[in-house]
Every structure is written in C-alpha cells, then in structure tokens.
Design an enzyme around this catalytic site. Sequence first.
Site, mmCIF file in Angstrom:
data_model
loop_
_atom_site.group_PDB
_atom_site.id
_atom_site.type_symbol
_atom_site.label_atom_id
_atom_site.label_comp_id
_atom_site.label_asym_id
_atom_site.label_seq_id
_atom_site.Cartn_x
_atom_site.Cartn_y
_atom_site.Cartn_z
ATOM 1 N N LYS A 11 37.181 35.383 46.411
ATOM 2 C CA LYS A 11 36.023 36.261 46.220
ATOM 3 C C LYS A 11 34.720 35.449 46.097
ATOM 4 O O LYS A 11 34.760 34.223 45.907
ATOM 5 C CB LYS A 11 36.268 37.128 44.979
ATOM 6 C CG LYS A 11 37.432 38.114 45.126
ATOM 7 C CD LYS A 11 37.520 39.039 43.917
ATOM 8 C CE LYS A 11 38.638 40.048 44.032
ATOM 9 N NZ LYS A 11 38.663 41.005 42.898
ATOM 10 N N TYR A 51 38.557 48.726 49.688
ATOM 11 C CA TYR A 51 38.893 49.193 48.338
ATOM 12 C C TYR A 51 38.921 50.727 48.237
ATOM 13 O O TYR A 51 38.745 51.266 47.147
ATOM 14 C CB TYR A 51 37.892 48.625 47.330
ATOM 15 C CG TYR A 51 38.179 47.182 46.947
ATOM 16 C CD1 TYR A 51 39.333 46.837 46.259
ATOM 17 C CD2 TYR A 51 37.281 46.162 47.258
ATOM 18 C CE1 TYR A 51 39.606 45.526 45.897
ATOM 19 C CE2 TYR A 51 37.542 44.835 46.899
ATOM 20 C CZ TYR A 51 38.704 44.539 46.222
ATOM 21 O OH TYR A 51 38.969 43.236 45.849
ATOM 22 N N ASN A 114 36.551 38.007 39.450
ATOM 23 C CA ASN A 114 37.846 37.441 39.057
ATOM 24 C C ASN A 114 38.510 36.597 40.152
ATOM 25 O O ASN A 114 39.721 36.508 40.244
ATOM 26 C CB ASN A 114 38.781 38.524 38.515
ATOM 27 C CG ASN A 114 39.118 39.584 39.532
ATOM 28 O OD1 ASN A 114 38.653 39.527 40.658
ATOM 29 N ND2 ASN A 114 39.948 40.530 39.133
ATOM 30 N N HIS A 117 41.669 38.045 45.295
ATOM 31 C CA HIS A 117 42.402 39.285 45.522
ATOM 32 C C HIS A 117 43.753 38.928 46.126
ATOM 33 O O HIS A 117 43.846 37.971 46.910
ATOM 34 C CB HIS A 117 41.665 40.193 46.517
ATOM 35 C CG HIS A 117 42.515 41.325 47.005
ATOM 36 N ND1 HIS A 117 42.633 42.507 46.302
ATOM 37 C CD2 HIS A 117 43.352 41.423 48.081
ATOM 38 C CE1 HIS A 117 43.495 43.291 46.939
ATOM 39 N NE2 HIS A 117 43.942 42.659 48.018
ATOM 40 N N GLU A 128 46.455 45.712 54.410
ATOM 41 C CA GLU A 128 45.346 44.779 54.180
ATOM 42 C C GLU A 128 45.306 43.655 55.217
ATOM 43 O O GLU A 128 44.229 43.238 55.635
ATOM 44 C CB GLU A 128 45.451 44.217 52.759
ATOM 45 C CG GLU A 128 45.210 45.300 51.706
ATOM 46 C CD GLU A 128 45.374 44.812 50.280
ATOM 47 O OE1 GLU A 128 45.728 43.632 50.071
ATOM 48 O OE2 GLU A 128 45.135 45.609 49.360
HETATM 49 P P1 IDP Z 1 43.945 43.452 41.148
HETATM 50 O O1 IDP Z 1 42.806 42.807 41.913
HETATM 51 O O2 IDP Z 1 44.470 42.529 40.068
HETATM 52 O O3 IDP Z 1 45.028 43.983 42.058
HETATM 53 P P2 IDP Z 1 43.035 46.212 40.792
HETATM 54 O O4 IDP Z 1 43.413 47.082 39.642
HETATM 55 O O5 IDP Z 1 43.626 46.515 42.137
HETATM 56 O O6 IDP Z 1 43.335 44.691 40.360
HETATM 57 O O7 IDP Z 1 41.455 46.265 40.895
HETATM 58 C C1 IDP Z 1 40.781 45.735 42.017
HETATM 59 C C2 IDP Z 1 39.595 44.953 41.538
HETATM 60 O O8 IDP Z 1 38.683 45.834 40.912
HETATM 61 C C3 IDP Z 1 39.911 43.882 40.472
HETATM 62 O O9 IDP Z 1 40.340 42.669 41.003
HETATM 63 C C4 IDP Z 1 38.580 43.750 39.774
HETATM 64 O O10 IDP Z 1 37.705 42.898 40.516
HETATM 65 C C5 IDP Z 1 38.042 45.170 39.827
HETATM 66 N N1 IDP Z 1 38.350 45.879 38.578
HETATM 67 C C6 IDP Z 1 39.523 46.392 38.200
HETATM 68 N N2 IDP Z 1 39.449 46.988 36.992
HETATM 69 C C7 IDP Z 1 38.165 46.851 36.620
HETATM 70 C C8 IDP Z 1 37.455 47.278 35.455
HETATM 71 O O11 IDP Z 1 37.998 47.892 34.531
HETATM 72 N N3 IDP Z 1 36.139 46.934 35.427
HETATM 73 C C9 IDP Z 1 35.525 46.242 36.433
HETATM 74 N N4 IDP Z 1 36.168 45.834 37.540
HETATM 75 C C10 IDP Z 1 37.480 46.137 37.635
#
Ligand code: IDP
Length: 142
Positions: A11, A51, A114, A117, A128
């Site tokens: 990312k 997304y 974070n 992905h 994807e």
């Molecule tokens: P993942 O990336 O670990 O699979 P997902 O639940 O699929 O997690 O969420 C996709 C992305 O959305 C996350 O990597 C993160 O960047 C963002 N995200 C998920 N939950 C939150 C939240 O509660 N606040 C802000 N961003 C979030």
Amino acid sequence: MATERTLSIIKPDAVAKNVIGEIYSRFEKAGLKIVAAKMMHLTQEQAEGFYAEHKERPFFNDLVAFMTSGPVVVQVLEGEGAILKNRDLMGATNPKEADAGTIRADFASSIDANAVHGSDSAASAEREVAYFFNDNEICPRG
Ligand code: IDP
C-alpha cells in the site's frame, strides 16, 4: 496442500517508507514466488471497484482516499497454501493487534495505513488477481 495464487498489494504507506524490497524478501523467505508484479497509482474508480465489498462500511471513503494517495505495488504470489501463508505474514488488520514479526507489526502505523493487502479466501484471490492482471501477465515459475 495445493499450490495457490493470491493477490498482494504493497500500500502507499509502505511504498513511501521505501520497504518494498523488505516486504518482497519476506514473501520469498516464506517460499512464495512473485509470478506477476506492477507498480501503479490507482484511480478513484480502480480503488472503489477493488474494495466494492466494503462500500457500505463507514471507513470506505477514507480507504479509497488512502489507496489513491500514492503509488502501490501489486503482485501475484504463488505457492503452497499461498492465501493463508500471505495472511500469516501480513498479521492482523490493526497493526496494534498484529503478532510480532509480521509485516503489519513491523511496517504499518495504523489500521488505515496498514502496509499491505492480501486476498482472504480462494474466491477473493480469484477475483482480485483477475482485477489487476490478464492471464498473459502472469508468469508461472514451476
Ligand atoms: P484486511 O485488509 O486485513 O483483509 P478488511 O477487513 O478486508 O481487512 O479491510 C480492508 C481494509 O480496510 C483494511 O486493510 C484497512 O486498511 C481498512 N479498514 C478495515 N477496518 C477499518 C476500520 O475500522 N477503520 C479504518 N480502516 C479500516
């Protein structure tokens, strides 16, 4: 265990931190092979489409803004149990909850930014990978 393919994205925060190579090294040390890769700056439309399953979530607009804030590196990883292996390497979505030694524990600063992905299931991986790569852009390496 079967050989699988999974879609990985480094990312914008991790690209900005200049840790592309360190993250690639973790994939390779875990036995995952990079069989397709490209750097790109996602458009709003590309990020929203990718997304789409999160469209109704409160963080959707922030997520799209973040994912379009700078270049990303998108790759297909191949290997035995690649989908779960990559998720294990990544660590929990929230870096504060990620196990020590995972990519997110080491390189991510927040749940929004974070670092990586990774596809979370076989169905997601298939969708994807096809979202970013044509078949002729994937190079099986045996
Ligand atoms: P993942 O990336 O670990 O699979 P997902 O639940 O699929 O997690 O969420 C996709 C992305 O959305 C996350 O990597 C993160 O960047 C963002 N995200 C998920 N939950 C939150 C939240 O509660 N606040 C802000 N961003 C979030």
